[in-house]
Design a protein around this motif. Structure first.
Motif, mmCIF file in Angstrom:
data_model
loop_
_atom_site.group_PDB
_atom_site.id
_atom_site.type_symbol
_atom_site.label_atom_id
_atom_site.label_comp_id
_atom_site.label_asym_id
_atom_site.label_seq_id
_atom_site.Cartn_x
_atom_site.Cartn_y
_atom_site.Cartn_z
ATOM 1 N N GLN A 1 -8.559 10.419 -2.620
ATOM 2 C CA GLN A 1 -8.289 9.165 -3.039
ATOM 3 C C GLN A 1 -8.248 8.299 -1.767
ATOM 4 O O GLN A 1 -8.177 7.146 -1.911
ATOM 5 C CB GLN A 1 -7.079 9.101 -3.964
ATOM 6 C CG GLN A 1 -5.852 9.487 -3.077
ATOM 7 C CD GLN A 1 -4.660 9.758 -4.087
ATOM 8 O OE1 GLN A 1 -4.936 10.248 -5.208
ATOM 9 N NE2 GLN A 1 -3.312 9.238 -3.641
ATOM 10 N N ALA A 2 -8.168 8.907 -0.532
ATOM 11 C CA ALA A 2 -7.915 7.869 0.670
ATOM 12 C C ALA A 2 -9.340 7.327 1.090
ATOM 13 O O ALA A 2 -9.390 6.369 1.810
ATOM 14 C CB ALA A 2 -7.234 8.769 1.613
ATOM 15 N N VAL B 1 0.977 -1.280 0.209
ATOM 16 C CA VAL B 1 -0.079 0.172 0.076
ATOM 17 C C VAL B 1 0.879 1.377 -0.009
ATOM 18 O O VAL B 1 2.033 1.166 0.325
ATOM 19 C CB VAL B 1 -0.792 0.073 1.176
ATOM 20 C CG1 VAL B 1 -1.864 -1.023 1.087
ATOM 21 C CG2 VAL B 1 -0.279 0.182 2.523
ATOM 22 N N ILE B 2 0.074 2.413 -0.255
ATOM 23 C CA ILE B 2 0.781 3.821 -0.132
ATOM 24 C C ILE B 2 0.160 4.299 0.753
ATOM 25 O O ILE B 2 -0.979 4.440 1.070
ATOM 26 C CB ILE B 2 0.881 4.608 -1.346
ATOM 27 C CG1 ILE B 2 1.730 3.597 -2.617
ATOM 28 C CG2 ILE B 2 1.273 5.733 -1.168
ATOM 29 C CD1 ILE B 2 1.588 4.375 -3.946
ATOM 30 N N THR B 3 1.042 5.110 1.811
ATOM 31 C CA THR B 3 0.238 5.803 2.986
ATOM 32 C C THR B 3 0.390 7.156 2.858
ATOM 33 O O THR B 3 1.261 7.700 2.243
ATOM 34 C CB THR B 3 0.808 5.211 4.282
ATOM 35 O OG1 THR B 3 1.990 5.267 4.503
ATOM 36 C CG2 THR B 3 0.332 3.629 4.218
ATOM 37 N N ASP B 4 -0.218 8.082 3.710
ATOM 38 C CA ASP B 4 0.156 9.374 3.879
ATOM 39 C C ASP B 4 -0.224 10.012 5.457
ATOM 40 O O ASP B 4 -1.139 9.000 5.961
ATOM 41 C CB ASP B 4 -0.822 10.306 2.948
ATOM 42 C CG ASP B 4 -0.453 11.645 2.830
ATOM 43 O OD1 ASP B 4 0.858 11.937 3.354
ATOM 44 O OD2 ASP B 4 -1.142 12.484 2.182
ATOM 45 N N THR C 1 -3.552 5.604 1.127
ATOM 46 C CA THR C 1 -4.191 6.216 0.174
ATOM 47 C C THR C 1 -4.272 5.472 -1.362
ATOM 48 O O THR C 1 -4.676 6.101 -2.129
ATOM 49 C CB THR C 1 -3.238 7.762 -0.149
ATOM 50 O OG1 THR C 1 -1.946 7.298 -0.438
ATOM 51 C CG2 THR C 1 -3.412 8.570 1.277
ATOM 52 N N SER C 2 -3.707 4.359 -1.125
ATOM 53 C CA SER C 2 -3.532 3.532 -2.445
ATOM 54 C C SER C 2 -3.380 2.072 -2.278
ATOM 55 O O SER C 2 -2.788 1.864 -1.446
ATOM 56 C CB SER C 2 -2.560 4.021 -3.401
ATOM 57 O OG SER C 2 -2.544 3.202 -4.772
ATOM 58 N N GLY C 3 -4.215 1.253 -2.634
ATOM 59 C CA GLY C 3 -4.067 -0.206 -2.334
ATOM 60 C C GLY C 3 -5.416 -0.645 -1.563
ATOM 61 O O GLY C 3 -5.457 -1.994 -1.151
ATOM 62 N N GLN C 4 -6.332 0.334 -1.233
ATOM 63 C CA GLN C 4 -7.385 -0.106 -0.466
ATOM 64 C C GLN C 4 -8.278 -1.265 -1.078
ATOM 65 O O GLN C 4 -9.167 -1.875 -0.187
ATOM 66 C CB GLN C 4 -8.399 1.123 -0.009
ATOM 67 C CG GLN C 4 -7.878 2.152 0.337
ATOM 68 C CD GLN C 4 -7.237 3.413 -0.559
ATOM 69 O OE1 GLN C 4 -6.753 2.936 -1.529
ATOM 70 N NE2 GLN C 4 -7.758 4.558 -0.303
ATOM 71 N N ASN D 1 5.618 3.233 -0.160
ATOM 72 C CA ASN D 1 5.554 4.767 -0.437
ATOM 73 C C ASN D 1 6.717 5.013 -1.106
ATOM 74 O O ASN D 1 7.997 4.370 -1.070
ATOM 75 C CB ASN D 1 5.720 5.480 0.922
ATOM 76 C CG ASN D 1 4.328 5.361 1.543
ATOM 77 O OD1 ASN D 1 3.570 4.561 1.243
ATOM 78 N ND2 ASN D 1 4.358 6.058 2.581
#
Length: 354
Positions: free
Chosen positions: A290-291, A47-50, A338-341, A354
């Motif tokens: 997008q989250a 996943v990508i996180t923020d 924020t991506s991969g949900q 990330n």
């Protein structure tokens, strides 16, 4: 002989059972291996996180649109007659009340003169009968008849004055003549179009806003405008109207009134951009759109806790097409996916990418 046959059959059966058992064991081992691979794959989703943070976002948004006239009209003849003079042509800039053309008014002028004479006479008569009635030299009925004659004469004078005035075709407001329908000497009937005129001192910009955008503007609000024809020039506008009903595309029309300039004149039909300014001096707790794992109406996010995630319900307010403002459910410093949900469920193991 019979015994040998039984022994052979039993041996064959045992052999078949053994082969089947070996195959089943082999299949089970292969299945267990695949299951283990799938399980291992599912335990670590990339996943990508923020990080949730307070920010001061750009205070406004921009919308494309076009310019239209504040008012335009077609002037029609209000009396019949022959055009005796033409004072304006297409492209002329005219002032409110300016005479654009004249219709022969010889008869209306004489009728006005006669009506004025009759009105003056009736006014004198009513004064004379009023004085006579006070001294009993005239009856009340005579005075009332004189007063009635005066009212009729006044009405006739007003009608004649209007008829005479209508022989002069005037501009109802200041603007530009866009069309002339006649030449000198033409005979006009009542209702015949004579001029088209459009106001140019002011124009209006029509912007079509989404539901979120329409909720952020109000009548009287200041708007900055740019025109495609004059990219280096900025105009100040003010919202004059916001429709309360959306069209079929779920957008709301917003009218922005703009005072024109003597130079760099905005003409109806030109295109431009309206920038709606917002006062956002305070820091806002925001996350990217997008989250959002659910819908905007029922938003959820995946909150990172160690090497796994927790599905968290939140309350938001849309800000623009990139960000939403957090009202509750998260705090500054929280880490969210924020991506991969799409591959996550509550409690999924994750691997940062990330």
């Amino acid at each position: 002989m019979k015994l040998k046959k039984y022994i052979l059959s039993a041996s064959v059966i045992v052999a078949v059972i053994a082969i089947v058992a070996v195959r089943l064991i082999s299949n089970k081992q292969s299945f267990d291996k695949e299951l283990k691979m799938v399980s291992e794959s599912n335990t670590t989703v990339p996943v990508i996180t923020d990080t949730v943070r307070s920010e001061q976002l750009p205070a406004g948004f921009s919308v494309n649109g076009g310019f239209s006239p504040i008012q335009e009209t077609s002037i029609a003849a209000e009396v019949e007659g022959k055009i005796t003079s033409v004072n304006s042509k297409e492209g002329d800039r005219v002032a409110a009340g300016q005479v654009l053309a004249s219709i022969d008014n010889e008869i209306p002028a004489s009728q006005l003169e006669l009506a004025k004479f009759n009105l003056d006479k009736a006014e004198k008569d009513i004064k004379r009968f009023k004085e006579l009635s006070q001294g009993d030299a005239a009856t009340v009925q005579q005075y009332e008849a004189a007063r009635q004659s005066f009212e009729m004469a006044k009405s006739a004078y007003t009608a004649a004055k209007t008829e005479d005035k209508n022989t002069f075709i005037e501009a109802p407001f200041g603007g530009i003549i866009t069309k002339r329908y006649f030449d000198k000497g033409a005979y006009l009937s009542v209702g015949t179009p004579v001029y088209d005129i459009v106001e140019i001192d002011r124009v209006k910009f029509i912007a079509r806003l989404t539901v979120d955008e329409a909720g952020k503007v109000q009548k009287g609000q200041t708007v900055k405008l740019s025109v495609d024809a004059y990219p280096e020039v900025t105009y100040d506008g003010k919202i004059s109207a916001v429709t309360v009903k959306a069209d079929l595309s779920k957008r709301y029309d917003v009218e922005i009134e703009v005072e024109n300039r003597s130079e760099d004149i905005i003409k109806p039909g030109m295109y431009g951009v309206a920038t709606f300014i917002r006062n956002t001096e305070n820091q806002l707790l925001v996350i990217p759109r997008q989250a959002i794992a659910g819908s905007i109406k029922h938003p959820e996010v995946f909150l990172v806790k160690g090497n796994s995630v927790i599905l968290r319900k939140i309350v938001i307010t849309p800000f623009n097409d990139k960000y939403v403002v957090i009202k509750s459910g998260l705090k500054a410093g929280d880490v969210i996916v924020t991506s991969g949900q799409i591959s996550l469920v509550n409690g999924s193991k994750i691997k940062l990418n990330n």
